[in-house]
Design an enzyme around this catalytic site. Structure first.
Site, PDB file in Angstrom:
ATOM      1  N   SER A 195      -2.551  21.905  -8.662  1.00  0.00           N
ATOM      2  CA  SER A 195      -2.506  23.359  -8.862  1.00  0.00           C
ATOM      3  C   SER A 195      -2.209  24.154  -7.602  1.00  0.00           C
ATOM      4  O   SER A 195      -2.292  23.784  -6.530  1.00  0.00           O
ATOM      5  CB  SER A 195      -3.788  23.850  -9.504  1.00  0.00           C
ATOM      6  OG  SER A 195      -4.895  23.125  -9.073  1.00  0.00           O
ATOM      7  N   THR A 249       0.823  -1.200   0.000  1.00  0.00           N
ATOM      8  CA  THR A 249       0.000   0.000   0.000  1.00  0.00           C
ATOM      9  C   THR A 249       0.850   1.239   0.000  1.00  0.00           C
ATOM     10  O   THR A 249       1.843   1.282   0.679  1.00  0.00           O
ATOM     11  CB  THR A 249      -0.913   0.043   1.213  1.00  0.00           C
ATOM     12  OG1 THR A 249      -1.719   1.193   1.080  1.00  0.00           O
ATOM     13  CG2 THR A 249      -0.173   0.130   2.498  1.00  0.00           C
TER      14      THR A 249
END
Length: 413
Positions: free
Chosen positions: A413, A195
């Site tokens: 962003s 994981t």
């Protein structure tokens, strides 16, 4: 790192004991994040053995390739982890970066690059400039301290809202041995033989092949049974390191996976892995609820797990849980589409202890009121009995909220 901590975060963090032969240091390298640590080194005493499991993604990151290459020798002296950049899908630049980091870490720790292990997490497709942090490694290796487990967990976070830690102490022979673990992960979570990132250390004297057996078996019902959004990362890495320091206190050397003295250790490792895996689910991006999905009466255990994952990964099931809507018809849908043997007229479904559907239709005793009250909890249990066999499996997930879309809509962003 999100400004608001998940409502499912632990109320308190475990006190992490020092592990003999393990030293930790972190730094702010400014790889992507400002004013927070993003670089971790863990140094291990000579003689430390290692095992690992990695993503099954066909687009693995450069650090995953690097670790796979080194794992065969089964020896480890230093681990270097950065957050903010996954160094995945970065071509030759990625390989250059891992080689440079490996060389710098080996030089700092006085070992070979074959005893170095690397992991990176963050944005995919951006070249990772190892020059930003390789010069810090010598100082980090020198300054390592055994008591910085919480700091280690914080340094590897990306969209996580809290650090993930677990510990256990058990007897191996007549000696106490400790297992400590940290993990990171909140999105892109549907592990496939590992994981996101998780690192476990122990002072038990266990040979690398035995460690590998313990880890591979231990992940099946823990990390490989959790999903946040059905997306398997390119970077999934789970490593376990055993320093063997407990041998000096009388712990027996374990060289055979069938050794009966491993029983308590195996169970304790399973508990640490499960705790970390569930902490990841509870920090699922935007999560407000933990969901446990159990499938019984399937044709086989493998079939049960596939059906359970079909339910756990269904956006319609997960949004119903988020909206506290007892829409059990969506569970019927997810069972039906799983591609596994099932019989519509034998299917039963429960939310908690409330049976909603039985023998292919709504339960005559079904109460919308009682079920709606149950759906307000922050831990929801869904069970589907397929009615055709003895296979069973449990997986864990979280709900799917507007916040998940917000976090992932502007991640870069």
């Amino acid at each position: 790192m999100s400004a608001t901590i998940s409502p499912l975060a632990p109320k308190k963090y475990p006190k992490m004991p020092a592990i003999e032969g393990v030293r930790i240091a972190t730094a702010e390298a400014g790889i992507k994040y400002k004013n927070r640590t993003d670089l971790l080194t863990i140094v291990f005493d000579a003689g430390t053995t290692v095992a690992g499991v990695f993503t099954k993604s066909k687009c693995p990151s450069a650090p995953v390739d690097f670790c796979r290459q080194n794992l065969g020798a089964g020896k480890a002296r230093v681990l270097v982890v950065n957050s903010g950049n996954a160094n995945a899908f970065t071509g030759q630049k990625g390989r250059t970066s891992t080689a440079m980091t490996g060389e710098a870490a080996a030089k700092a720790a006085g070992c070979t690059p074959g005893e170095v292990f690397l992991a990176s997490t963050g944005v995919i497709g951006e070249p990772l400039d190892a020059g930003k942090f390789s010069h810090l490694l010598a100082g980090l290796v020198k300054d390592g301290r055994p008591d910085l487990w919480t700091e280690a967990a914080k340094a590897i976070m990306t969209t996580d809202t809290y650090p993930k830690l677990a510990t256990a102490t058990v007897k191996l022979g007549d000696a106490d041995v400790t297992i400590n673990g940290i993990a990171k992960g909140a999105g892109m979570i549907a592990p496939d033989m590992a994981t996101m990132l998780s690192f476990i250390a122990t002072d038990a004297p266990i040979a690398a092949p035995v460690l590998q057996d313990l880890l591979s078996r231990g992940t099946a019902k823990t990390f490989n049974a959790v999903t946040v959004d059905s997306d398997t990362s390119t970077s999934d890495t789970l490593l376990i390191f055993a320093t063997g320091a407990a041998a000096r206190r009388g712990a027996p050397d374990i060289t055979d996976a069938g050794d009966p003295r491993l029983g308590a250790f195996r169970r304790a490792l399973g508990k640490v892995l499960k705790s970390l895996a569930l902490q990841v689910v509870r920090d699922g991006e935007g999560a407000r609820k933990q969901v446990e999905v159990t499938v019984t009466g399937a044709k086989s255990a493998r079939s049960a797990k596939r059906i359970a994952l079909s339910i756990a990964n269904s956006p319609l099931v997960k949004t119903a849980v988020a909206g506290e809507d007892a829409n059990w018809g969506r569970v019927v849908m997810a069972v039906g589409k799983a591609g596994e043997p099932a019989d519509r007229d034998l299917l039963s479904i429960w939310f908690g202890d409330i049976r909603l559907a039985h023998e292919g239709e709504r339960d005559p005793g079904y109460s919308e009121e009682a079920t709606s009250a149950y759906m307000k909890r922050d831990e929801i249990r869904i069970r589907a009995d397929i009615g055709i066999g003895r296979g069973k499996a449990t997986v864990w997930t979280c709900d799917l909220t507007k916040e998940y879309v917000a976090i992932n809509g502007d991640y870069r962003s």
